[in-house]
Design a protein around this motif. Structure first.
Motif, short mmCIF file in Angstrom:
data_model
loop_
_atom_site.label_atom_id
_atom_site.label_comp_id
_atom_site.label_asym_id
_atom_site.label_seq_id
_atom_site.Cartn_x
_atom_site.Cartn_y
_atom_site.Cartn_z
N UNK A 166 14.23 -0.49 4.51
CA UNK A 166 13.88 0.50 5.51
C UNK A 166 14.07 0.01 6.93
N UNK A 167 13.67 0.83 7.89
CA UNK A 167 13.89 0.50 9.31
C UNK A 167 13.15 -0.74 9.78
N UNK A 168 12.06 -1.10 9.12
CA UNK A 168 11.31 -2.28 9.54
C UNK A 168 11.91 -3.58 9.00
N UNK A 169 12.89 -3.47 8.11
CA UNK A 169 13.52 -4.66 7.55
C UNK A 169 14.83 -5.02 8.22
N UNK A 170 15.07 -4.50 9.41
CA UNK A 170 16.37 -4.65 10.05
C UNK A 170 16.70 -6.01 10.61
N UNK A 171 15.74 -6.95 10.60
CA UNK A 171 16.01 -8.30 11.12
C UNK A 171 16.01 -9.31 9.97
N UNK A 172 16.25 -8.84 8.76
CA UNK A 172 16.20 -9.73 7.61
C UNK A 172 17.47 -9.59 6.79
N UNK A 173 18.14 -10.70 6.56
CA UNK A 173 19.29 -10.70 5.66
C UNK A 173 19.49 -12.10 5.09
N UNK A 174 20.00 -12.15 3.88
CA UNK A 174 20.22 -13.42 3.19
C UNK A 174 18.94 -14.08 2.71
N UNK A 175 17.86 -13.32 2.60
CA UNK A 175 16.56 -13.89 2.29
C UNK A 175 16.09 -13.50 0.89
N UNK A 176 15.18 -14.31 0.37
CA UNK A 176 14.53 -14.03 -0.91
C UNK A 176 13.06 -13.76 -0.65
N UNK A 177 12.60 -12.57 -1.04
CA UNK A 177 11.18 -12.23 -0.93
C UNK A 177 10.53 -12.42 -2.29
N UNK A 178 9.28 -12.90 -2.28
CA UNK A 178 8.65 -13.32 -3.52
C UNK A 178 7.26 -12.73 -3.73
N UNK A 179 7.14 -11.47 -4.08
CA UNK A 179 5.84 -10.92 -4.46
C UNK A 179 5.50 -11.34 -5.89
#
Length: 247
Positions: free
Chosen positions: A225-238
């Protein structure tokens, strides 16, 4: 909420579990959702649920390994701006001696080739518009391995590798690519191993429970979404703290 109004999202493996929760979440926030799954009954159920909630959904009943069908869906929708590469099959707790070639090939065909095929299907329009959001669903088992079903851990590690490489490759076109590695989630797939196995895995994390698919869908909606626009190449871990890795 209307974070995704005017956008079309393709969610693979959207007939159940995390995929269904994600399709319904994006649909509730204004996206037109292409609901892909091989199971016609499940696709129909999810499409109907989205439409009943006043959302827009399109059925896509075929294997995620069918690149031509994926391209056709993207074309008929007028392009896709959000792709969630979620489709997968279980490894059925097979030790290495029990992994036959057919099982190995099917697992890699769905997880790895399916991720690549879906991405290639949506890429032309994303490049043309210089905008796109792609999220690959990996697994905590890709991070630390798994003593059973090593082919599953390897396949999930591959889609993580795709995300990191594609983030670099697609950045000049305004396309952001990330991966998400859930811990144990209560879905139809995990319940195939039985409630005892689900409870046992939940006991390994720090919060001592499993996640519901809707919790993971919330993370996915944030990233694409629009709030994720400064994130790329990353792994999120919930993952409830199973595992804690990195620095």
């Amino acid at each position: 909420m209307s974070d995704f109004v005017g956008q079309t999202a393709l969610v693979t493996g959207a007939g159940s579990g995390i995929g269904r929760a994600t399709a319904e979440k994006l649909g509730s926030q204004g996206a037109r959702v292409i609901v892909q799954d091989v199971d016609e009954g499940r696709v129909t159920e999810v499409v109907d649920a989205i439409r009943k909630a006043k959302g827009e959904a399109l059925p896509a009943i075929y294997s995620v390994a069918d690149e031509a069908a994926l391209r056709q869906s993207a074309l008929e929708a007028g392009g896709v701006s959000i792709l969630v590469n979620n489709a997968g099959v279980p490894g059925f707790n097979a030790v290495i001696e029990d992994i036959d070639k057919a099982a190995y090939e099917r697992l890699f065909d769905i997880h790895v080739w399916g991720t690549l095929a879906a991405t290639r299907a949506v890429l032309p329009e994303m490049k043309a518009k210089r905008y796109g959001r792609i999220l690959n669903i990996s697994s905590n088992r890709a991070q630390v391995g798994f003593e059973r079903s090593s082919h599953y851990a390897a396949a999930k590690a591959a889609v993580l590798g795709f995300a990191k490489a594609w983030a670099r490759e697609f950045a000049p076109y305004g396309i952001l690519v990330n991966a998400l590695a859930p811990g144990v989630v209560r879905t139809g797939m995990t319940l195939r191993y039985g409630q005892d196995a689900l409870d046992e895995e939940a006991a390994l994390n720090l919060v001592k429970r499993w996640a519901e698919p809707e919790e993971i869908a919330d993370w996915i909606a944030f990233v694409v979404g629009p709030k994720g626009g400064f994130m790329t190449g990353q792994l999120l871990c919930p993952n409830g703290g199973d595992p804690i890795v990195g620095i």
